[in-house]
Design an enzyme around this catalytic site. Structure first.
Site, PDB file in Angstrom:
ATOM      1  N   ARG A 280      -4.522  -0.606  -8.777  1.00  0.00           N
ATOM      2  CA  ARG A 280      -3.865  -1.522  -9.710  1.00  0.00           C
ATOM      3  C   ARG A 280      -3.989  -2.937  -9.163  1.00  0.00           C
ATOM      4  O   ARG A 280      -3.284  -3.332  -8.239  1.00  0.00           O
ATOM      5  CB  ARG A 280      -2.391  -1.125  -9.843  1.00  0.00           C
ATOM      6  CG  ARG A 280      -1.659  -1.809 -10.987  1.00  0.00           C
ATOM      7  CD  ARG A 280      -0.165  -1.582 -10.861  1.00  0.00           C
ATOM      8  NE  ARG A 280       0.401  -2.430  -9.819  1.00  0.00           N
ATOM      9  CZ  ARG A 280       1.394  -2.068  -9.015  1.00  0.00           C
ATOM     10  NH1 ARG A 280       1.905  -0.866  -9.088  1.00  0.00           N
ATOM     11  NH2 ARG A 280       1.857  -2.914  -8.111  1.00  0.00           N
ATOM     12  N   HIS A 284       2.793  -4.069 -11.395  1.00  0.00           N
ATOM     13  CA  HIS A 284       3.121  -2.854 -12.131  1.00  0.00           C
ATOM     14  C   HIS A 284       3.381  -3.195 -13.598  1.00  0.00           C
ATOM     15  O   HIS A 284       2.860  -2.551 -14.504  1.00  0.00           O
ATOM     16  CB  HIS A 284       4.339  -2.182 -11.513  1.00  0.00           C
ATOM     17  CG  HIS A 284       4.836  -1.007 -12.284  1.00  0.00           C
ATOM     18  ND1 HIS A 284       4.152   0.193 -12.358  1.00  0.00           N
ATOM     19  CD2 HIS A 284       5.950  -0.844 -13.039  1.00  0.00           C
ATOM     20  CE1 HIS A 284       4.815   1.039 -13.112  1.00  0.00           C
ATOM     21  NE2 HIS A 284       5.910   0.433 -13.541  1.00  0.00           N
ATOM     22  N   TYR A 293       5.359  -6.336  -1.591  1.00  0.00           N
ATOM     23  CA  TYR A 293       5.208  -5.036  -0.936  1.00  0.00           C
ATOM     24  C   TYR A 293       3.777  -4.654  -0.578  1.00  0.00           C
ATOM     25  O   TYR A 293       3.558  -3.578  -0.029  1.00  0.00           O
ATOM     26  CB  TYR A 293       5.831  -3.932  -1.800  1.00  0.00           C
ATOM     27  CG  TYR A 293       5.318  -3.859  -3.226  1.00  0.00           C
ATOM     28  CD1 TYR A 293       4.114  -3.226  -3.538  1.00  0.00           C
ATOM     29  CD2 TYR A 293       6.036  -4.412  -4.277  1.00  0.00           C
ATOM     30  CE1 TYR A 293       3.646  -3.152  -4.836  1.00  0.00           C
ATOM     31  CE2 TYR A 293       5.588  -4.340  -5.581  1.00  0.00           C
ATOM     32  CZ  TYR A 293       4.389  -3.709  -5.860  1.00  0.00           C
ATOM     33  OH  TYR A 293       3.922  -3.636  -7.147  1.00  0.00           O
TER      34      TYR A 293
END
Length: 386
Positions: A280, A284, A293
Site C-alpha cells: 500500500r 490506509h 508507523y
C-alpha cells in the site's frame, strides 16, 4: 474511443503473439516463499512451470491502460477528498496490478464481492468510476446495481464479504451453474473470524469461490508479522484447500494465477486462496498518516517495484507500444480526471427523508412515526427562517 465505451472491455486474444525471450522463474524476496512471477520489476519476462500466459500486444496494452486509468481515477478521488468534496477515500495506489490482473481474469457471469478499495476491479467490471464516489460523498448507500455488473456493493465491515461470497458460491453450486465467485479482502481482514468461517464453509461444501487476499503489508498501522507467523497463503492448508502467493505488482502473474483459480472453481474442485503480495503506497484511508508507523525507506524500496512502470518498461523494450500510444493514454487519463471531478461536484444532495424508505420492505408503524417526527424537525428550521 471514449473511456465510457471501453471501461468494460476485456482484452481479446488475437493471432499475433509476443515472442520475447523468457528466462526461468527465480525465487523472490530472499529466503521467503517463492512468488509466482512472470514479469520482474525490471520489466523482464520470466517463465513459471505452473502458471503461464500468452497475451497479444493489444491485450498487454489493454492491461497497461487499465492500470493507468485506475491510478488516475484514484488520484483524482484523493484530491477531491482533500478539497472537501468527499468525506473519506481509500486509495489503491500500488495495488493496480493485483486488481486489474485478477479483474480481467473474470468472466461476465462470475460474481465479485469487494471490500471498499477494489476500484480497479470495479473498472474491469464496467462500473462507472463516478458511481463509486456517491457513498464517499454521502449522497447514497452504494451507487450502482450489483446485478448489472455482477459486482457487489462495497463492504465496509472488515471481512464480512468473504461469508457473503461463500454463501453465494454455495448457491451457485446448488444451481448447477459453471460460474465462479471471488472475494477480495486484505491482510488485516485475514485475522477476522468471518474469514476463518468462510474458509471452513467453502472447504466443507466445496464452494466455487476464490479468496483473493491483497497483502499490502499493513493492516492500518499493524504490520503483517504481527498478524501471522506463517505466510498468509499457507493458512489455506489448514482448511483443506490450496493457497498460492503471487507477485501482486505483476499484472501478468495476477491474471494467470487468478484465471487458474477460477477455472479450478468452475470445474468443481473447490476454493483457492490467492495471496497477492503487494504494498500500500499511500495511507490506509485519507484519515490515516502512514509516516507515524512506517519508514520512508520501505516505501522507496517498493516504488522500485511499481506495477505500472514495470509493464511500461516491458512494452517499450519489446516495442509493443509507441510514443503515440502513451501520449493518447495521457490525454485520456486527463479527460477521465476532469469527468470525475465535474461529476462529483454535480451530485445532488439526497432527500433526507429517503433514509426511512427501505428500512422494511412493507413499511412499519414505528418507522412511519419516526419519519413524521424527523419531517416535523426539518420543517421547524424553515419556520424559523434558517
Amino acid at each position: 474511443m471514449t473511456v465510457e465505451s471501453t471501461a468494460a472491455r476485456k482484452p481479446r486474444r488475437s493471432s499475433k503473439r509476443t515472442s520475447a525471450a523468457k528466462t526461468p522463474a527465480k525465487t523472490q524476496e530472499g529466503s521467503g516463499p517463492q512468488l509466482v512471477q512472470l514479469l520482474t520489476p525490471e520489466g523482464e519476462r520470466v517463465e513459471h512451470p505452473d502458471f503461464e500466459i500468452d497475451l497479444s500486444a493489444e491485450e498487454l496494452r489493454g492491461l497497461y491502460r487499465d492500470m493507468v486509468l485506475t491510478r488516475r481515477f484514484d488520484a483524482e478521488a484523493t484530491a477531491l477528498q482533500r478539497q472537501g468534496e468527499l468525506g473519506l477515500w481509500a486509495s489503491l495506489l500500488g495495488q493496480e496490478a493485483a486488481q486489474i490482473g485478477s479483474g480481467r481474469a473474470l468472466r461476465d457471469d462470475d460474481y465479485v464481492f469487494p471490500t471498499y478499495r477494489e476500484h480497479g476491479v470495479a473498472w474491469c467490471r464496467g462500473v462507472d468510476p463516478t458511481n463509486l464516489l456517491g457513498m464517499f460523498r454521502g449522497v447514497n448507500h452504494g451507487g450502482w446495481d450489483p446485478n448489472t455488473n455482477n459486482f457487489h456493493l462495497y463492504t465496509i465491515v472488515i471481512g464480512s464479504q468473504t461469508l457473503h461470497a461463500t454463501g453465494y458460491a454455495m448457491g451457485v453450486a446448488k444451481d448447477g451453474a459453471d460460474s465462479a465467485v471471488i472475494a477480495y479482502f486484505g491482510d488485516g481482514a485475514s485475522s477476522q473470524g468471518d474469514v476463518a468461517e468462510a474458509f471452513t464453509f467453502s472447504a466443507v461444501y466445496n464452494a466455487p469461490v476464490v479468496f483473493f487476499c491483497q497483502n499490502n503489508q499493513w493492516a492500518i498501522s499493524e504490520p503483517t508479522e504481527k498478524q501471522t507467523r506463517v505466510p498468509l497463503y499457507q493458512r489455506a492448508q489448514g482448511f483443506g484447500f490450496p493457497g498460492v502467493r503471487v507477485d501482486g505488482n505483476d499484472v501478468l502473474a495476477c491474471l494467470a494465477v487468478t484465471r487458474s483459480a477460477l477455472e479450478r472453481a468452475r470445474r468443481g474442485e473447490g476454493p483457492t486462496l490467492v495471496e497477492a503480495f503487494t504494498y500500500r503506497m499511500g495511507a490506509h484511508t485519507t484519515s490515516d498518516d502512514p509516516t507515524k508507523y512506517r519508514a520512508d525507506e520501505e516505501r522507496a524500496a517498493w516504488e522500485a517495484k511499481d506495477p505500472i512502470l514495470r509493464l511500461r518498461t516491458y512494452l517499450e523494450k519489446q516495442e509493443l507500444a509507441d510514443a503515440a500510444f502513451f501520449t493518447a493514454l495521457e490525454e485520456e487519463s486527463e479527460t477521465l480526471g476532469k469527468r470525475v471531478r465535474e461529476a462529483v461536484r454535480a451530485m445532488p444532495d439526497p432527500d433526507r427523508l429517503a433514509i426511512f424508505d427501505h428500512a422494511y420492505a412493507d413499511g412499519n408503524p414505528l418507522v412511519d412515526e419516526e419519519r413524521a417526527q424527523f419531517a416535523a424537525y426539518q420543517a421547524s428550521f424553515a419556520e424559523e427562517g434558517n
